[in-house]
Design a protein around this motif. Structure first.
Motif, PDB file in Angstrom:
ATOM      1  N   GLY A  12       0.833  -1.194   0.000  1.00 42.33           N
ATOM      2  CA  GLY A  12       0.000   0.000   0.000  1.00 42.33           C
ATOM      3  C   GLY A  12       0.869   1.246   0.000  1.00 42.33           C
ATOM      4  N   ALA A  13       0.290   2.361  -0.372  1.00 42.91           N
ATOM      5  CA  ALA A  13       1.044   3.617  -0.438  1.00 42.91           C
ATOM      6  C   ALA A  13       1.666   3.968   0.910  1.00 42.91           C
ATOM      7  CB  ALA A  13       0.151   4.739  -0.941  1.00 42.91           C
ATOM      8  N   ALA A  14       0.932   3.785   2.001  1.00 37.18           N
ATOM      9  CA  ALA A  14       1.473   4.114   3.333  1.00 37.18           C
ATOM     10  C   ALA A  14       2.689   3.242   3.652  1.00 37.18           C
ATOM     11  CB  ALA A  14       0.404   3.947   4.401  1.00 37.18           C
ATOM     12  N   GLU A  15       2.641   1.973   3.262  1.00 31.36           N
ATOM     13  CA  GLU A  15       3.788   1.078   3.481  1.00 31.36           C
ATOM     14  C   GLU A  15       4.995   1.528   2.663  1.00 31.36           C
ATOM     15  OE1 GLU A  15       2.282  -3.367   4.033  1.00 31.36           O
ATOM     16  OE2 GLU A  15       1.303  -2.343   2.340  1.00 31.36           O
ATOM     17  N   ILE A  16       4.744   1.981   1.466  1.00 30.05           N
ATOM     18  CA  ILE A  16       5.846   2.439   0.608  1.00 30.05           C
ATOM     19  C   ILE A  16       6.496   3.677   1.207  1.00 30.05           C
ATOM     20  CG2 ILE A  16       6.397   3.427  -1.655  1.00 30.05           C
ATOM     21  CD1 ILE A  16       4.175   1.526  -2.766  1.00 30.05           C
ATOM     22  N   VAL A  17       5.690   4.605   1.682  1.00 26.19           N
ATOM     23  CA  VAL A  17       6.236   5.814   2.305  1.00 26.19           C
ATOM     24  C   VAL A  17       7.052   5.435   3.542  1.00 26.19           C
ATOM     25  CG1 VAL A  17       5.648   7.959   3.502  1.00 26.19           C
ATOM     26  CG2 VAL A  17       4.474   7.349   1.373  1.00 26.19           C
ATOM     27  N   GLU A  18       6.512   4.543   4.361  1.00 23.84           N
ATOM     28  CA  GLU A  18       7.210   4.101   5.576  1.00 23.84           C
ATOM     29  C   GLU A  18       8.550   3.448   5.223  1.00 23.84           C
ATOM     30  OE1 GLU A  18       6.395   0.624   8.743  1.00 23.84           O
ATOM     31  OE2 GLU A  18       4.790   2.120   8.606  1.00 23.84           O
ATOM     32  N   ARG A  19       8.561   2.590   4.217  1.00 19.36           N
ATOM     33  CA  ARG A  19       9.791   1.942   3.777  1.00 19.36           C
ATOM     34  C   ARG A  19      10.789   2.968   3.257  1.00 19.36           C
ATOM     35  NH1 ARG A  19      13.060   1.531  -0.028  1.00 19.36           N
ATOM     36  NH2 ARG A  19      11.765   2.381  -1.608  1.00 19.36           N
ATOM     37  N   THR A  20      10.304   3.916   2.482  1.00 15.37           N
ATOM     38  CA  THR A  20      11.182   4.941   1.924  1.00 15.37           C
ATOM     39  C   THR A  20      11.826   5.754   3.035  1.00 15.37           C
ATOM     40  OG1 THR A  20       9.856   5.026  -0.097  1.00 15.37           O
ATOM     41  CG2 THR A  20      11.299   6.905   0.345  1.00 15.37           C
ATOM     42  N   GLU A  21      11.038   6.171   4.001  1.00 24.92           N
ATOM     43  CA  GLU A  21      11.589   6.910   5.136  1.00 24.92           C
ATOM     44  C   GLU A  21      12.641   6.076   5.859  1.00 24.92           C
ATOM     45  OE1 GLU A  21       8.245   7.865   7.564  1.00 24.92           O
ATOM     46  OE2 GLU A  21       7.592   9.497   6.254  1.00 24.92           O
ATOM     47  N   ALA A  22      12.355   4.799   6.071  1.00 24.99           N
ATOM     48  CA  ALA A  22      13.279   3.928   6.807  1.00 24.99           C
ATOM     49  C   ALA A  22      14.614   3.771   6.090  1.00 24.99           C
ATOM     50  CB  ALA A  22      12.640   2.561   7.047  1.00 24.99           C
ATOM     51  N   VAL A  23      14.592   3.596   4.771  1.00 22.66           N
ATOM     52  CA  VAL A  23      15.854   3.369   4.061  1.00 22.66           C
ATOM     53  C   VAL A  23      16.635   4.661   3.829  1.00 22.66           C
ATOM     54  CG1 VAL A  23      15.070   1.230   2.988  1.00 22.66           C
ATOM     55  CG2 VAL A  23      14.822   3.386   1.735  1.00 22.66           C
ATOM     56  N   LEU A  24      15.962   5.795   3.830  1.00 22.34           N
ATOM     57  CA  LEU A  24      16.667   7.061   3.631  1.00 22.34           C
ATOM     58  C   LEU A  24      17.178   7.666   4.935  1.00 22.34           C
ATOM     59  CD1 LEU A  24      14.421   8.889   0.998  1.00 22.34           C
ATOM     60  CD2 LEU A  24      16.586   7.705   0.604  1.00 22.34           C
ATOM     61  N   ARG A  25      16.414   7.512   6.014  1.00 20.35           N
ATOM     62  CA  ARG A  25      16.697   8.175   7.290  1.00 20.35           C
ATOM     63  C   ARG A  25      18.127   7.937   7.767  1.00 20.35           C
ATOM     64  NH1 ARG A  25      12.524   6.755   9.874  1.00 20.35           N
ATOM     65  NH2 ARG A  25      11.445   8.754   9.821  1.00 20.35           N
ATOM     66  N   ASP A  26      18.812   9.033   8.000  1.00 19.70           N
ATOM     67  CA  ASP A  26      20.157   9.049   8.575  1.00 19.70           C
ATOM     68  C   ASP A  26      21.220   8.373   7.716  1.00 19.70           C
ATOM     69  OD1 ASP A  26      19.084  10.386  10.781  1.00 19.70           O
ATOM     70  OD2 ASP A  26      18.640   8.513  11.805  1.00 19.70           O
ATOM     71  N   ARG A  27      20.848   7.885   6.558  1.00 17.62           N
ATOM     72  CA  ARG A  27      21.822   7.288   5.642  1.00 17.62           C
ATOM     73  C   ARG A  27      21.970   8.164   4.407  1.00 17.62           C
ATOM     74  NH1 ARG A  27      19.290   1.545   5.124  1.00 17.62           N
ATOM     75  NH2 ARG A  27      20.803   1.302   3.477  1.00 17.62           N
ATOM     76  N   PHE A  28      20.851   8.576   3.852  1.00 18.37           N
ATOM     77  CA  PHE A  28      20.853   9.409   2.658  1.00 18.37           C
ATOM     78  C   PHE A  28      20.237  10.777   2.903  1.00 18.37           C
ATOM     79  CE2 PHE A  28      20.844   5.043   1.100  1.00 18.37           C
ATOM     80  CZ  PHE A  28      21.892   5.080   0.201  1.00 18.37           C
ATOM     81  N   ALA A  29      19.387  10.879   3.936  1.00 19.81           N
ATOM     82  CA  ALA A  29      18.657  12.129   4.133  1.00 19.81           C
ATOM     83  C   ALA A  29      18.140  12.256   5.554  1.00 19.81           C
ATOM     84  CB  ALA A  29      17.470  12.184   3.178  1.00 19.81           C
ATOM     85  N   ARG A  30      17.821  13.474   5.875  1.00 20.30           N
ATOM     86  CA  ARG A  30      17.034  13.755   7.069  1.00 20.30           C
ATOM     87  C   ARG A  30      15.581  13.740   6.604  1.00 20.30           C
ATOM     88  NH1 ARG A  30      15.135  18.740  10.003  1.00 20.30           N
ATOM     89  NH2 ARG A  30      15.866  19.975   8.249  1.00 20.30           N
ATOM     90  N   ILE A  31      14.708  13.128   7.382  1.00 19.72           N
ATOM     91  CA  ILE A  31      13.285  13.089   7.064  1.00 19.72           C
ATOM     92  C   ILE A  31      12.630  14.239   7.826  1.00 19.72           C
ATOM     93  CG2 ILE A  31      11.181  11.701   7.071  1.00 19.72           C
ATOM     94  CD1 ILE A  31      13.573  10.510   5.412  1.00 19.72           C
ATOM     95  N   ALA A  32      11.855  15.047   7.116  1.00 23.03           N
ATOM     96  CA  ALA A  32      11.194  16.193   7.750  1.00 23.03           C
ATOM     97  C   ALA A  32       9.805  16.358   7.158  1.00 23.03           C
ATOM     98  CB  ALA A  32      12.010  17.463   7.540  1.00 23.03           C
TER      99      ALA A  32
END
Length: 183
Positions: free
Chosen positions: A149-169
């Motif tokens: 689902g879209a919410a799962e995709i957003v959650e996954r994207t935040e998880a893989v980017l957070r503190d490795r590629f980007a700050r999530i805001a």
């Protein structure tokens, strides 16, 4: 540090597709518009990036008339570059990096359509190029993909980017920071 906002694929091409009905946030122009307004209010340059598939006959073919920002958005304004890409990220097939380097930009706020595709890919490439990346999560949207689902995709994207590629805001967090910096 000088920063810029990159608005990625917030364009009518998506609304013209049948899949638009499955998009997580059909009102995505509202948070993107708030973010663009915030950037403009704080002299953060705005760069508009639109996806194109020339001669494809589809909704991303410039000849079909849909390769333009979402109608609800106030943009682009004079002096705000509009770049046309044919790859998933905003760098590979445009001169975005050269423009940012010339402007002395070190931090990028990113938002747009297809959270896990063009926005995430731009975030990863931007990080690899040395930019401090800020993924503005509530100013992105996507549709269900591969059983997720879209919410799962957003959650996954935040998880893989957070503190490795980007700050999530969020837009509200950036607004609070800007207001605090101005005080």
């Amino acid at each position: 540090m000088s920063r810029a906002l990159i608005v990625i694929d917030a364009q009518e091409s998506f609304r013209a597709r049948a899949q638009w009905s499955a998009i997580a946030n059909p009102d995505i122009a509202e948070p993107i518009g708030r973010l663009v307004g915030l950037a403009r209010a704080h002299a953060v340059p705005v760069y508009w990036v639109l996806h194109t598939e020339p001669d494809s006959g589809g909704t991303f073919d410039p000849g079909q008339g849909h390769v333009r920002p979402l109608a609800e958005l106030d943009g682009p304004r004079p002096g705000e570059p509009v770049l046309y890409k044919t790859s998933h990220n905003a760098f590979t097939t445009t001169n975005l990096q050269q423009r940012l380097t010339a402007a002395g930009v070190g931090e990028l706020w990113v938002c747009g359509i297809r959270t896990e595709q063009c926005v995430e890919t731009t975030t990863r490439v931007g990080s690899d190029l040395g930019y401090r990346m800020v993924f503005v999560t509530d100013a992105t949207t996507t549709e269900p993909v591969g059983g997720l689902g879209a919410a799962e995709i957003v959650e996954r994207t935040e998880a893989v980017l957070r503190d490795r590629f980007a700050r999530i805001a969020t837009v509200a967090e950036l607004a609070a920071e800007r207001e605090g910096a101005a005080a």
